[in-house]
Design a protein around this motif. Structure first.
Motif, PDB file in Angstrom:
ATOM      1  N   GLY A  42      37.352  44.505  13.683  1.00 51.58           N
ATOM      2  CA  GLY A  42      37.010  44.507  15.098  1.00 51.58           C
ATOM      3  C   GLY A  42      37.340  45.816  15.767  1.00 51.58           C
ATOM      4  N   PHE A  43      38.611  45.995  16.093  1.00 56.13           N
ATOM      5  CA  PHE A  43      39.036  47.228  16.761  1.00 56.13           C
ATOM      6  C   PHE A  43      40.539  47.390  16.673  1.00 56.13           C
ATOM      7  CE2 PHE A  43      38.866  43.873  19.929  1.00 56.13           C
ATOM      8  CZ  PHE A  43      40.080  43.994  20.595  1.00 56.13           C
ATOM      9  N   CYS A  44      40.975  48.615  16.939  1.00 57.96           N
ATOM     10  CA  CYS A  44      42.405  48.931  17.007  1.00 57.96           C
ATOM     11  C   CYS A  44      42.707  49.288  18.462  1.00 57.96           C
ATOM     12  CB  CYS A  44      42.737  50.100  16.086  1.00 57.96           C
ATOM     13  SG  CYS A  44      44.472  50.580  16.142  1.00 57.96           S
ATOM     14  N   GLN A  45      43.627  48.568  19.061  1.00 57.19           N
ATOM     15  CA  GLN A  45      43.956  48.742  20.479  1.00 57.19           C
ATOM     16  C   GLN A  45      45.422  49.114  20.621  1.00 57.19           C
ATOM     17  OE1 GLN A  45      42.782  45.392  22.861  1.00 57.19           O
ATOM     18  NE2 GLN A  45      44.119  45.931  24.534  1.00 57.19           N
ATOM     19  N   ILE A  46      45.696  50.021  21.559  1.00 58.19           N
ATOM     20  CA  ILE A  46      47.080  50.394  21.851  1.00 58.19           C
ATOM     21  C   ILE A  46      47.378  50.061  23.312  1.00 58.19           C
ATOM     22  CG2 ILE A  46      46.500  52.790  22.423  1.00 58.19           C
ATOM     23  CD1 ILE A  46      49.259  53.543  21.166  1.00 58.19           C
ATOM     24  N   SER A  47      48.547  49.523  23.534  1.00 57.70           N
ATOM     25  CA  SER A  47      49.012  49.224  24.886  1.00 57.70           C
ATOM     26  C   SER A  47      50.283  50.012  25.136  1.00 57.70           C
ATOM     27  CB  SER A  47      49.302  47.729  25.049  1.00 57.70           C
ATOM     28  OG  SER A  47      48.126  46.974  24.826  1.00 57.70           O
ATOM     29  N   THR A  48      50.414  50.530  26.348  1.00 56.73           N
ATOM     30  CA  THR A  48      51.603  51.293  26.714  1.00 56.73           C
ATOM     31  C   THR A  48      52.205  50.725  27.993  1.00 56.73           C
ATOM     32  OG1 THR A  48      50.244  52.889  27.905  1.00 56.73           O
ATOM     33  CG2 THR A  48      50.811  53.430  25.642  1.00 56.73           C
ATOM     34  N   GLY A  50      55.185  51.810  30.841  1.00 54.62           N
ATOM     35  CA  GLY A  50      56.078  52.864  31.305  1.00 54.62           C
ATOM     36  C   GLY A  50      56.386  52.714  32.779  1.00 54.62           C
ATOM     37  N   ALA A  51      57.167  53.624  33.298  1.00 56.50           N
ATOM     38  CA  ALA A  51      57.557  53.575  34.702  1.00 56.50           C
ATOM     39  C   ALA A  51      56.343  53.651  35.630  1.00 56.50           C
ATOM     40  CB  ALA A  51      58.520  54.714  35.012  1.00 56.50           C
ATOM     41  N   GLY A  52      55.285  54.327  35.172  1.00 52.37           N
ATOM     42  CA  GLY A  52      54.082  54.472  35.987  1.00 52.37           C
ATOM     43  C   GLY A  52      53.117  53.313  35.901  1.00 52.37           C
ATOM     44  N   GLY A  53      53.381  52.352  35.023  1.00 51.01           N
ATOM     45  CA  GLY A  53      52.502  51.202  34.919  1.00 51.01           C
ATOM     46  C   GLY A  53      52.207  50.821  33.486  1.00 51.01           C
ATOM     47  N   VAL A  54      51.209  49.994  33.337  1.00 48.36           N
ATOM     48  CA  VAL A  54      50.800  49.469  32.044  1.00 48.36           C
ATOM     49  C   VAL A  54      49.372  49.918  31.766  1.00 48.36           C
ATOM     50  CG1 VAL A  54      50.377  47.352  30.729  1.00 48.36           C
ATOM     51  CG2 VAL A  54      52.273  47.448  32.336  1.00 48.36           C
ATOM     52  N   GLY A  55      49.100  50.297  30.527  1.00 44.46           N
ATOM     53  CA  GLY A  55      47.750  50.717  30.166  1.00 44.46           C
ATOM     54  C   GLY A  55      47.380  50.219  28.789  1.00 44.46           C
ATOM     55  N   THR A  56      46.095  50.160  28.539  1.00 40.32           N
ATOM     56  CA  THR A  56      45.608  49.764  27.224  1.00 40.32           C
ATOM     57  C   THR A  56      44.283  50.470  26.963  1.00 40.32           C
ATOM     58  OG1 THR A  56      45.091  47.900  25.771  1.00 40.32           O
ATOM     59  CG2 THR A  56      44.425  47.698  28.071  1.00 40.32           C
ATOM     60  N   ARG A  57      44.035  50.772  25.699  1.00 42.42           N
ATOM     61  CA  ARG A  57      42.750  51.364  25.344  1.00 42.42           C
ATOM     62  C   ARG A  57      42.433  51.061  23.891  1.00 42.42           C
ATOM     63  NH1 ARG A  57      42.748  56.686  22.716  1.00 42.42           N
ATOM     64  NH2 ARG A  57      44.884  57.392  22.492  1.00 42.42           N
ATOM     65  N   VAL A  58      41.145  50.994  23.606  1.00 40.29           N
ATOM     66  CA  VAL A  58      40.684  50.792  22.244  1.00 40.29           C
ATOM     67  C   VAL A  58      40.632  52.158  21.578  1.00 40.29           C
ATOM     68  CG1 VAL A  58      38.749  50.053  20.807  1.00 40.29           C
ATOM     69  CG2 VAL A  58      39.398  48.708  22.811  1.00 40.29           C
ATOM     70  N   MET A  59      41.348  52.302  20.478  1.00 41.65           N
ATOM     71  CA  MET A  59      41.416  53.584  19.775  1.00 41.65           C
ATOM     72  C   MET A  59      40.252  53.765  18.814  1.00 41.65           C
ATOM     73  SD  MET A  59      45.554  53.562  19.198  1.00 41.65           S
ATOM     74  CE  MET A  59      45.471  54.592  17.796  1.00 41.65           C
ATOM     75  N   GLU A  60      39.795  52.656  18.210  1.00 45.80           N
ATOM     76  CA  GLU A  60      38.681  52.738  17.274  1.00 45.80           C
ATOM     77  C   GLU A  60      38.068  51.353  17.121  1.00 45.80           C
ATOM     78  OE1 GLU A  60      38.889  55.544  13.956  1.00 45.80           O
ATOM     79  OE2 GLU A  60      38.642  53.810  12.645  1.00 45.80           O
ATOM     80  N   ARG A  61      36.729  51.312  17.044  1.00 43.38           N
ATOM     81  CA  ARG A  61      36.000  50.054  16.811  1.00 43.38           C
ATOM     82  C   ARG A  61      35.368  50.105  15.424  1.00 43.38           C
ATOM     83  NH1 ARG A  61      35.320  47.035  21.424  1.00 43.38           N
ATOM     84  NH2 ARG A  61      35.637  48.171  23.357  1.00 43.38           N
ATOM     85  N   TRP A  62      35.300  48.931  14.802  1.00 44.83           N
ATOM     86  CA  TRP A  62      34.670  48.835  13.489  1.00 44.83           C
ATOM     87  C   TRP A  62      33.513  47.846  13.575  1.00 44.83           C
ATOM     88  CZ3 TRP A  62      40.275  48.214  13.227  1.00 44.83           C
ATOM     89  CH2 TRP A  62      40.935  49.410  12.951  1.00 44.83           C
ATOM     90  N   PRO A  63      32.372  48.215  13.028  1.00 44.76           N
ATOM     91  CA  PRO A  63      31.188  47.337  13.104  1.00 44.76           C
ATOM     92  C   PRO A  63      31.250  46.209  12.061  1.00 44.76           C
ATOM     93  CG  PRO A  63      30.640  49.335  11.916  1.00 44.76           C
ATOM     94  CD  PRO A  63      32.073  49.485  12.387  1.00 44.76           C
ATOM     95  N   ASP A  64      32.097  45.254  12.298  1.00 44.40           N
ATOM     96  CA  ASP A  64      32.255  44.144  11.354  1.00 44.40           C
ATOM     97  C   ASP A  64      31.105  43.160  11.486  1.00 44.40           C
ATOM     98  OD1 ASP A  64      34.675  45.099  10.315  1.00 44.40           O
ATOM     99  OD2 ASP A  64      35.759  44.258  12.018  1.00 44.40           O
ATOM    100  N   ASP A  65      30.635  42.663  10.361  1.00 40.31           N
ATOM    101  CA  ASP A  65      29.582  41.668  10.342  1.00 40.31           C
ATOM    102  C   ASP A  65      30.110  40.444   9.606  1.00 40.31           C
ATOM    103  OD1 ASP A  65      27.287  40.202  10.337  1.00 40.31           O
ATOM    104  OD2 ASP A  65      26.225  41.481   8.905  1.00 40.31           O
ATOM    105  N   PHE A  66      30.631  39.503  10.363  1.00 41.54           N
ATOM    106  CA  PHE A  66      31.224  38.309   9.757  1.00 41.54           C
ATOM    107  C   PHE A  66      30.183  37.271   9.375  1.00 41.54           C
ATOM    108  CE2 PHE A  66      34.704  40.078  12.311  1.00 41.54           C
ATOM    109  CZ  PHE A  66      35.627  40.258  11.303  1.00 41.54           C
ATOM    110  N   ALA A  67      28.933  37.484   9.805  1.00 43.99           N
ATOM    111  CA  ALA A  67      27.890  36.508   9.506  1.00 43.99           C
ATOM    112  C   ALA A  67      27.375  36.640   8.077  1.00 43.99           C
ATOM    113  CB  ALA A  67      26.724  36.703  10.478  1.00 43.99           C
ATOM    114  N   SER A  68      27.570  37.802   7.471  1.00 41.13           N
ATOM    115  CA  SER A  68      27.036  37.971   6.122  1.00 41.13           C
ATOM    116  C   SER A  68      28.073  37.720   5.058  1.00 41.13           C
ATOM    117  CB  SER A  68      26.475  39.383   5.955  1.00 41.13           C
ATOM    118  OG  SER A  68      27.467  40.354   6.169  1.00 41.13           O
TER     119      SER A  68
END
Length: 68
Positions: A42-48, A50-68
């Motif tokens: 699916g994807f790799c996500q990082i959450s941070t 800190g004193a300034g708040g909370v953040g999250t971002r997707v670092m990399e997505r993978w084109p997974d095909d679970f139907a096949s």
């Protein structure tokens, strides 16, 4: 309490993504069918937080095909 030894230089973005890619390359047997498959997908996500708040971002997505 702090980081010791080699962990002091651990970079969650660079090293974390490398670890996730390595785990994604592994194949394990499905518990019912026995067919080899990935356990990381699916994807790799990082959450941070800190004193300034909370953040999250997707670092990399993978084109997974679970139907096949």
């Amino acid at each position: 309490m702090g980081l010791t030894s080699g962990m002091a230089s651990f970079d969650p973005v660079k090293d974390g993504l490398r670890i996730m890619r390595a785990q994604r390359d592994l194949r394990f047997p499905h518990p019912i069918t026995g067919a080899p498959g990935q356990i990381v997908g699916g994807f790799c996500q990082i959450s941070t937080v800190g004193a300034g708040g909370v953040g999250t971002r997707v670092m990399e997505r993978w084109p997974d095909d679970f139907a096949s």
